[in-house]
Design an enzyme around this catalytic site. Structure first.
Site, mmCIF file in Angstrom:
data_model
loop_
_atom_site.group_PDB
_atom_site.id
_atom_site.type_symbol
_atom_site.label_atom_id
_atom_site.label_comp_id
_atom_site.label_asym_id
_atom_site.label_seq_id
_atom_site.Cartn_x
_atom_site.Cartn_y
_atom_site.Cartn_z
ATOM 1 N N LYS A 201 -13.220 8.917 -2.243
ATOM 2 C CA LYS A 201 -13.223 8.644 -0.798
ATOM 3 C C LYS A 201 -14.587 8.116 -0.405
ATOM 4 C CE LYS A 201 -16.007 12.269 0.444
ATOM 5 N NZ LYS A 201 -17.400 12.064 0.781
ATOM 6 N N ASP B 294 -13.970 19.106 1.529
ATOM 7 C CA ASP B 294 -13.321 17.793 1.429
ATOM 8 C C ASP B 294 -11.938 17.857 0.763
ATOM 9 O OD1 ASP B 294 -15.570 16.626 2.442
ATOM 10 O OD2 ASP B 294 -16.273 15.779 0.536
#
Ligand code: C5P
Length: 298
Positions: A12, A138
């Protein structure tokens, strides 16, 4: 035949990251725009009757509780001891570690999804997301949506229904950065913020990449650039080579740029290459089915 499942887990980037306050539990309240990119690790899980084993292509990666993959499997086994079986997990790492790319978090999320399928646990996505938040701030994002706004520690998610494909050139400078030490060195200035995350989201949804790149910021970037002085040069070079925006991802060490033209992105790749760097030109992920087989997503 042993039941197995194979899938990819993405990296990401944070298309903006704002730190709002420090919390009593030591974490920081933040808002960020997460985007999955198709720089991927590969995972194959074999279902065994019992036991847990992790085999990784990189010998320096821990294969015990020090790895989020094992922690993810243990959290399921502890929560549902009667229903869980064993597994041999093959992890092929491509995404560098300590890079601000969420590689380990993505691995953990994929293993939760994969074992949920292989062990027939039939846990709902929300239940997996709640377990994921215990593994790391995350991890829930990687179970959620290819693009999302993250708030709280990063685990409170709002989907961004983006089908925007663009190019992300990532430069890993050859060294890792510790997230905990970056947050530890952060000195919060409580100034009024104009560029909230919703504005960044709207620029993305309208493919206004230059506006997005002009408006975004990462509050961790000054902390990291001060300690690792070479990184600001990568950002400058990326912009000079035609990126619509360039930024540190998460707590670093990766600096990335966004492009809407693959030729300009490829040229920037060639010009930025250096012996101690690892570069990767990826595209934004727009559907989880690019990563996981359908049966894992049911
Ligand atoms: O949640 P995760 O394990 O990824 O966090 C690593 C470290 O980063 C935490 O121990 C904390 O020091 C810091 N952190 C923080 N605020 C966040 C996320 C991480 O202070 N929202």
């Amino acid at each position: 035949m042993t039941p197995t499942i194979s899938f990819k887990t993405p990296a990401k980037v944070n298309l903006g990251l704002h730190i709002l306050s420090k919390r009593e539990d030591g974490f920081h309240e933040l808002e960020t725009l997460f985007q999955m990119v198709n720089w991927c690790d590969e995972i194959k899980i074999e279902c065994l009757s019992r036991g847990l084993e992790l085999v990784c292509n990189q010998p320096d990666i821990p294969n015990d509780e020090g790895n989020l993959v094992i922690k993810a499997a243990h959290i399921l086994q502890t929560r549902f001891p009667e229903r869980c079986k064993g597994a041999k997990i093959h992890l092929n790492k491509n995404i560098p570690h300590g890079a601000g790319l969420g590689g380990g978090s993505g691995n953990a999320a994929g293993v939760l999804l994969g074992l949920n399928f292989l062990w027939g646990l039939k846990l709902k996505r929300e239940e997996l997301i709640s377990m994921a938040s215990e593994l790391g701030s995350d991890v829930p994002f990687f179970l959620f949506s290819p693009c999302a706004i993250g708030r709280g520690r990063g685990e409170i998610l709002e989907p961004v229904k983006s089908s925007v494909r663009f190019y992300i050139l990532m430069v890993y400078p050859g060294f890792a950065v510790s997230t905990a030490s970056v947050f530890g060195n952060l000195k919060l200035k409580l100034t009024k913020r104009e560029n909230n995350i919703s504005i960044l989201k709207n620029f993305l949804l309208q493919s206004e990449f230059a506006q997005l790149g002009a408006a975004w910021s990462n509050d961790l970037e000054p902390v990291v650039f001060q300690e690792y002085t070479g990184l600001s040069g990568i950002k400058k070079d990326m912009l000079a080579l035609g990126a619509k925006g360039a930024l540190l991802s998460g707590s670093g060490s990766t600096v990335f740029g966004i492009f809407d033209n693959p030729e300009i992105a490829n040229n920037a790749y060639a010009r930025l290459e250096r012996g101690d760097f690892r570069l990767f030109l990826a595209e934004s992920v727009v559907s989880l089915s690019e990563l996981y087989p359908e049966e894992m997503l049911r």
